[in-house]
Design an enzyme around this catalytic site. Sequence first.
Site, PDB file in Angstrom:
ATOM      1  N   ASP A   8      70.238  -7.890  10.109  1.00  0.00           N
ATOM      2  CA  ASP A   8      69.747  -9.101  11.041  1.00  0.00           C
ATOM      3  C   ASP A   8      70.822  -9.428  12.069  1.00  0.00           C
ATOM      4  O   ASP A   8      71.652 -10.138  11.845  1.00  0.00           O
ATOM      5  CB  ASP A   8      69.284 -10.150  10.632  1.00  0.00           C
ATOM      6  CG  ASP A   8      68.229  -9.791   9.078  1.00  0.00           C
ATOM      7  OD1 ASP A   8      68.578  -8.685   8.411  1.00  0.00           O
ATOM      8  OD2 ASP A   8      67.445 -10.455   8.499  1.00  0.00           O
ATOM      9  N   GLU A  39      65.118  -9.408  14.367  1.00  0.00           N
ATOM     10  CA  GLU A  39      64.180 -10.329  14.495  1.00  0.00           C
ATOM     11  C   GLU A  39      64.835 -11.688  14.680  1.00  0.00           C
ATOM     12  O   GLU A  39      64.151 -12.878  14.760  1.00  0.00           O
ATOM     13  CB  GLU A  39      63.511 -10.485  13.128  1.00  0.00           C
ATOM     14  CG  GLU A  39      63.972 -11.107  12.006  1.00  0.00           C
ATOM     15  CD  GLU A  39      63.146 -12.002  11.270  1.00  0.00           C
ATOM     16  OE1 GLU A  39      61.884 -12.364  11.531  1.00  0.00           O
ATOM     17  OE2 GLU A  39      63.431 -12.460  10.131  1.00  0.00           O
ATOM     18  N   ASN A  40      66.149 -12.184  14.764  1.00  0.00           N
ATOM     19  CA  ASN A  40      66.733 -13.135  14.669  1.00  0.00           C
ATOM     20  C   ASN A  40      67.496 -13.318  16.112  1.00  0.00           C
ATOM     21  O   ASN A  40      68.518 -14.102  16.307  1.00  0.00           O
ATOM     22  CB  ASN A  40      67.504 -13.483  13.683  1.00  0.00           C
ATOM     23  CG  ASN A  40      66.798 -13.786  12.318  1.00  0.00           C
ATOM     24  OD1 ASN A  40      67.183 -13.052  11.490  1.00  0.00           O
ATOM     25  ND2 ASN A  40      66.057 -14.712  12.274  1.00  0.00           N
ATOM     26  N   ASN A  67      59.507 -11.828   9.427  1.00  0.00           N
ATOM     27  CA  ASN A  67      58.776 -12.865   9.685  1.00  0.00           C
ATOM     28  C   ASN A  67      58.759 -13.642  10.944  1.00  0.00           C
ATOM     29  O   ASN A  67      57.827 -14.416  11.009  1.00  0.00           O
ATOM     30  CB  ASN A  67      59.163 -13.739   8.306  1.00  0.00           C
ATOM     31  CG  ASN A  67      60.647 -14.111   8.175  1.00  0.00           C
ATOM     32  OD1 ASN A  67      61.494 -13.199   8.383  1.00  0.00           O
ATOM     33  ND2 ASN A  67      60.817 -15.641   8.214  1.00  0.00           N
ATOM     34  N   HIS A  68      59.970 -13.693  11.497  1.00  0.00           N
ATOM     35  CA  HIS A  68      59.739 -14.344  13.019  1.00  0.00           C
ATOM     36  C   HIS A  68      59.279 -13.632  14.035  1.00  0.00           C
ATOM     37  O   HIS A  68      59.509 -13.905  14.937  1.00  0.00           O
ATOM     38  CB  HIS A  68      61.360 -14.751  13.010  1.00  0.00           C
ATOM     39  CG  HIS A  68      61.651 -15.971  12.069  1.00  0.00           C
ATOM     40  ND1 HIS A  68      60.965 -16.981  11.941  1.00  0.00           N
ATOM     41  CD2 HIS A  68      62.714 -15.963  11.605  1.00  0.00           C
ATOM     42  CE1 HIS A  68      61.640 -17.646  11.055  1.00  0.00           C
ATOM     43  NE2 HIS A  68      62.816 -17.076  10.662  1.00  0.00           N
ATOM     44  N   HIS A 151      61.809  -6.514   4.402  1.00  0.00           N
ATOM     45  CA  HIS A 151      62.104  -7.611   4.988  1.00  0.00           C
ATOM     46  C   HIS A 151      61.823  -8.858   4.009  1.00  0.00           C
ATOM     47  O   HIS A 151      60.548  -9.036   4.021  1.00  0.00           O
ATOM     48  CB  HIS A 151      61.855  -8.045   6.122  1.00  0.00           C
ATOM     49  CG  HIS A 151      62.453  -9.067   6.984  1.00  0.00           C
ATOM     50  ND1 HIS A 151      63.519  -8.939   7.690  1.00  0.00           N
ATOM     51  CD2 HIS A 151      61.901 -10.457   7.195  1.00  0.00           C
ATOM     52  CE1 HIS A 151      63.969 -10.055   8.022  1.00  0.00           C
ATOM     53  NE2 HIS A 151      63.053 -11.169   7.903  1.00  0.00           N
ATOM     54  N   HIS A 176      66.847  -9.859   5.677  1.00  0.00           N
ATOM     55  CA  HIS A 176      66.232 -11.345   5.817  1.00  0.00           C
ATOM     56  C   HIS A 176      67.164 -12.256   5.023  1.00  0.00           C
ATOM     57  O   HIS A 176      67.237 -13.385   5.597  1.00  0.00           O
ATOM     58  CB  HIS A 176      64.889 -11.248   5.145  1.00  0.00           C
ATOM     59  CG  HIS A 176      64.360 -12.801   4.952  1.00  0.00           C
ATOM     60  ND1 HIS A 176      63.901 -13.306   6.050  1.00  0.00           N
ATOM     61  CD2 HIS A 176      64.049 -13.526   3.997  1.00  0.00           C
ATOM     62  CE1 HIS A 176      63.357 -14.672   5.663  1.00  0.00           C
ATOM     63  NE2 HIS A 176      63.624 -14.774   4.586  1.00  0.00           N
ATOM     64  N   HIS A 178      70.289 -12.300   4.757  1.00  0.00           N
ATOM     65  CA  HIS A 178      71.607 -12.543   5.648  1.00  0.00           C
ATOM     66  C   HIS A 178      72.795 -12.567   5.036  1.00  0.00           C
ATOM     67  O   HIS A 178      73.970 -12.714   5.301  1.00  0.00           O
ATOM     68  CB  HIS A 178      71.642 -13.821   6.481  1.00  0.00           C
ATOM     69  CG  HIS A 178      70.448 -13.745   7.645  1.00  0.00           C
ATOM     70  ND1 HIS A 178      70.479 -14.719   8.705  1.00  0.00           N
ATOM     71  CD2 HIS A 178      69.415 -12.849   7.758  1.00  0.00           C
ATOM     72  CE1 HIS A 178      69.422 -14.231   9.518  1.00  0.00           C
ATOM     73  NE2 HIS A 178      68.736 -13.412   9.055  1.00  0.00           N
TER      74      HIS A 178
HETATM   75 FE   LIG Z   1      63.603 -13.080   8.240  1.00  0.00          FE
END
Ligand SMILES: [Fe+2]
Length: 260
Positions: A8, A39-40, A67-68, A151, A176, A178
């Site tokens: 991530d 995604e981040n 999820n984001h 994730h 996810h 991290h």
């Molecule tokens: Fe996530």
Amino acid sequence: MRILFVGDVVGRPGRDAVEALLPGMRERLDVDVCIVNGENIANGIGITPRLADRLLAAGADAITLGNHAWRREEIGPYLASSQVVVRPANFQTSAPGRGLAVVEARDGTPVAVINLLGSLFLDPAHSMWEIVDELVDEALGATPVVVVDVHAEATSEKVALASWLDGRATAVLGTHTHVQTADGRVLPGGTAALTDVGMTGPHDSVIGVETALAIRRMRTGMPVRFETASAGVRLEGAVVTCDRETGRATAIEPVRVPWP
Ligand SMILES: [Fe+2]
């Protein structure tokens, strides 16, 4: 064949680390194909078309999300037309984009990339268990080399999925949380597994967020605007070695590279 999966990428520090490190790492680690969870990347939450293009230009062959994925609305049309940026396959059936991509490794070998979302705290539209077999079959129709980004928050879901796919997927890699886990192993059927590959971003933080802000929100229960931290930046991920003919993994090594 060697597959580099980058965990991530968080905010600008993560992006800077990827852009600075990835080209050299591809050489040094003899990487055939590189997959990045992005995604981040947009200020710590979501991704934009411009930032996806920058990750691809930096050396990612495929990008996975989580999820984001929808935090930045403009990514919808981009995902609808992209062949290499995937979002979790178990979102609503009507969601734009796809959860399976087939990209080409350095020598032209096709590599399937699947993105799934776990259930705990993340509320996917469908359980990943309801769709995973069909998705993996579809991937195996294209290539024996199949990489799954799961994730998910729960270690149990990720460990269970790796065992379920042992012998069918080349690698089942968690994202996810991290925080990189120390359980990298090749399962008996030849599937490499790592519960979480870690974060590419500022580690002097609470999973990427300025420590004081994260703690204030937890201590007070009041809304606090999060900001991405900046110190202790590392690129984290894993390198999976596999047989390109059978798709079976022979090794998995964690990657943790400080930057600068
Ligand atoms: Fe996530």
